[in-house]
Enzyme design. Sequence first.
Site, PDB file in Angstrom:
ATOM      1  N   GLY A   1      41.935  27.549 -26.480  1.00 47.52           N
ATOM      2  CA  GLY A   1      41.709  26.892 -25.194  1.00 47.52           C
ATOM      3  C   GLY A   1      41.816  25.396 -25.343  1.00 47.52           C
ATOM      4  O   GLY A   1      41.137  24.820 -26.191  1.00 47.52           O
TER       5      GLY A   1
ATOM      6  N   CYS B   1      39.710  31.888 -24.491  1.00 50.98           N
ATOM      7  CA  CYS B   1      38.662  30.920 -24.763  1.00 50.98           C
ATOM      8  C   CYS B   1      38.178  31.145 -26.180  1.00 50.98           C
ATOM      9  O   CYS B   1      38.367  32.213 -26.751  1.00 50.98           O
ATOM     10  CB  CYS B   1      37.479  31.109 -23.821  1.00 50.98           C
ATOM     11  SG  CYS B   1      37.888  30.768 -22.112  1.00 50.98           S
TER      12      CYS B   1
ATOM     13  N   ASN C   1      34.251  34.521 -23.417  1.00 53.49           N
ATOM     14  CA  ASN C   1      35.660  34.765 -23.704  1.00 53.49           C
ATOM     15  C   ASN C   1      35.979  36.147 -23.150  1.00 53.49           C
ATOM     16  O   ASN C   1      35.352  37.135 -23.567  1.00 53.49           O
ATOM     17  CB  ASN C   1      35.908  34.702 -25.205  1.00 53.49           C
ATOM     18  CG  ASN C   1      37.335  35.054 -25.609  1.00 53.49           C
ATOM     19  OD1 ASN C   1      37.580  35.398 -26.749  1.00 53.49           O
ATOM     20  ND2 ASN C   1      38.278  34.967 -24.694  1.00 53.49           N
ATOM     21  N   GLY C   2      36.952  36.199 -22.260  1.00 57.25           N
ATOM     22  CA  GLY C   2      37.294  37.468 -21.623  1.00 57.25           C
ATOM     23  C   GLY C   2      37.382  37.273 -20.127  1.00 57.25           C
ATOM     24  O   GLY C   2      37.340  36.141 -19.629  1.00 57.25           O
TER      25      GLY C   2
ATOM     26  N   TYR D   1      50.082  37.397 -31.182  1.00 57.27           N
ATOM     27  CA  TYR D   1      50.296  36.001 -30.825  1.00 57.27           C
ATOM     28  C   TYR D   1      49.049  35.115 -30.809  1.00 57.27           C
ATOM     29  O   TYR D   1      49.068  34.006 -31.325  1.00 57.27           O
ATOM     30  CB  TYR D   1      50.979  35.924 -29.442  1.00 57.27           C
ATOM     31  CG  TYR D   1      51.048  34.528 -28.898  1.00 57.27           C
ATOM     32  CD1 TYR D   1      51.805  33.561 -29.546  1.00 57.27           C
ATOM     33  CD2 TYR D   1      50.345  34.157 -27.756  1.00 57.27           C
ATOM     34  CE1 TYR D   1      51.851  32.255 -29.064  1.00 57.27           C
ATOM     35  CE2 TYR D   1      50.393  32.865 -27.273  1.00 57.27           C
ATOM     36  CZ  TYR D   1      51.150  31.925 -27.927  1.00 57.27           C
ATOM     37  OH  TYR D   1      51.195  30.643 -27.465  1.00 57.27           O
TER      38      TYR D   1
END
Length: 472
Positions: free
Chosen positions: A42, A16, A116-117, A256
């Site tokens: 996202g 995210c 985020n996570g 990545y």
Amino acid sequence: MAGATPVLDDHFRDQCGLFGIYGHPEAARLTYLGLYALQHRGQESAGIVASDGQKLRLEKAMGLVNDVFTDARLEGLVGDKAMGHVRYSTAGDTVTANAQPILIDCHRGQIALGHNGNLVNAAMLRHELEAAGSIFQSTSDTEVILHLYARSHRERLEDAIAASLSKVMGAFSLLFLTNDALVAARDPWGFRPLVIGKLEGATIVASETCALDLIDAEYVRDVEPGELVVIDRKGIRSFRPFPPEPVRQCIFEHVYFARPDSRVHGDVVQYVRHKLGVQLAKEHPIDADFVTPIPDSGLYAAQGYAEESKIKYKMAYVRNHYVGRTFIQPSQDQRSSSVEIKLAVLRDMVKNKRVIVVDDSVIRGTTSRSRIRLLKDAGAKEVHLRVSCPPTKHGCYYGIDFPNSKDLIASNHTIEEIRKHIGVDTLGYLSVEGMLSAVTSPKEHYCTACWTGKYPVPPVDEMDKGKHERNC
Ligand code: SF4
């Protein structure tokens, strides 16, 4: 019968992206731009919440930032404080209720949260909260934090947030927005990035520095692992409310996930990728006519490989940038694979040539095989695959959507079996040590669990996507 075929991309799904701003008259519009820069983190839903000091107003929906936000929608997001979120949902529940930010109104007033996570004990906490009478509006693990916050009896905002976060375990980079404050928090391991920037007296917090660059904001510093930052009319205040843990930043952000122009965990991503390629060439040299990347994420590693090996660098693949999520097959013949829809090969360039292909990772192996077949079909004499990370064998509990371990080709096949499956003449993966040599923080400050199986925070919940929606 013709039907819609998903355009497969055998990659891990990004997590995210977060963007928040305090103290700017165009807060919502800048957040919109910031989310644009973070779209790679996202693509399934986007949302922005804004505060004018009286009320929080929220707009969120499924879709890309550009699909979700019209001028009219942004117009309604008034105020000089805003926070936004882009999300990739891991499985099943791709419904708007799980889109973020999540906004609640409790006895403490309105508060919105973007995450985020991924928490490793959210299901257990949710079970306890539901048993105590909490009613959840989504299946996202993030909502657990808000329920804990609403139950806190601590008076100050930062104390109530810290109290709720002290109960959760796992990966969180968070942004909270209330009527008066923007609060950022990062878990003590520092799995996911979070940075602070400045623009014309306004303070910004974002997942990656590329979001700062887009709006001409200046990078100030990272939110440190275990830090809670309150931004309000008193300025910026920093707290350290959590017991210290060993820092374990996600190195896959470099391999990545993150954008190449971002500075993540203290290093610029494109330079790290370049070094990964240099190291890959040292570990797995081979003679060939040219080196080519799988676009776009293999680009910088391929340049590094070419430079180190003194072999020409060429772009043999051409990427179609206008591919949607599905395409209609013209007939039952399955004429075109999803890989062919996305990538083409410059046939004249590769015919009768020995080609080194550099990719960032191999997941199931199916996409790699299709990409290599494009080269072979175009007449390449030899194809050598070089991968700029080690064999990926284990799932991630910290916010990346991995296939189940059993679907990761390296978890149950030898390198030689993978080579045969993909159809290349030789195959070389970067070593864990080689990967860690490309970053500047101490090696033990990075999580490498998806290669080594050494999980910094063991999962408490059974991480079953069907049972419980992992956040992002
Ligand atoms: S398991 Fe892999 S993807 Fe997940 S946080 Fe660790 S290094 Fe990153």
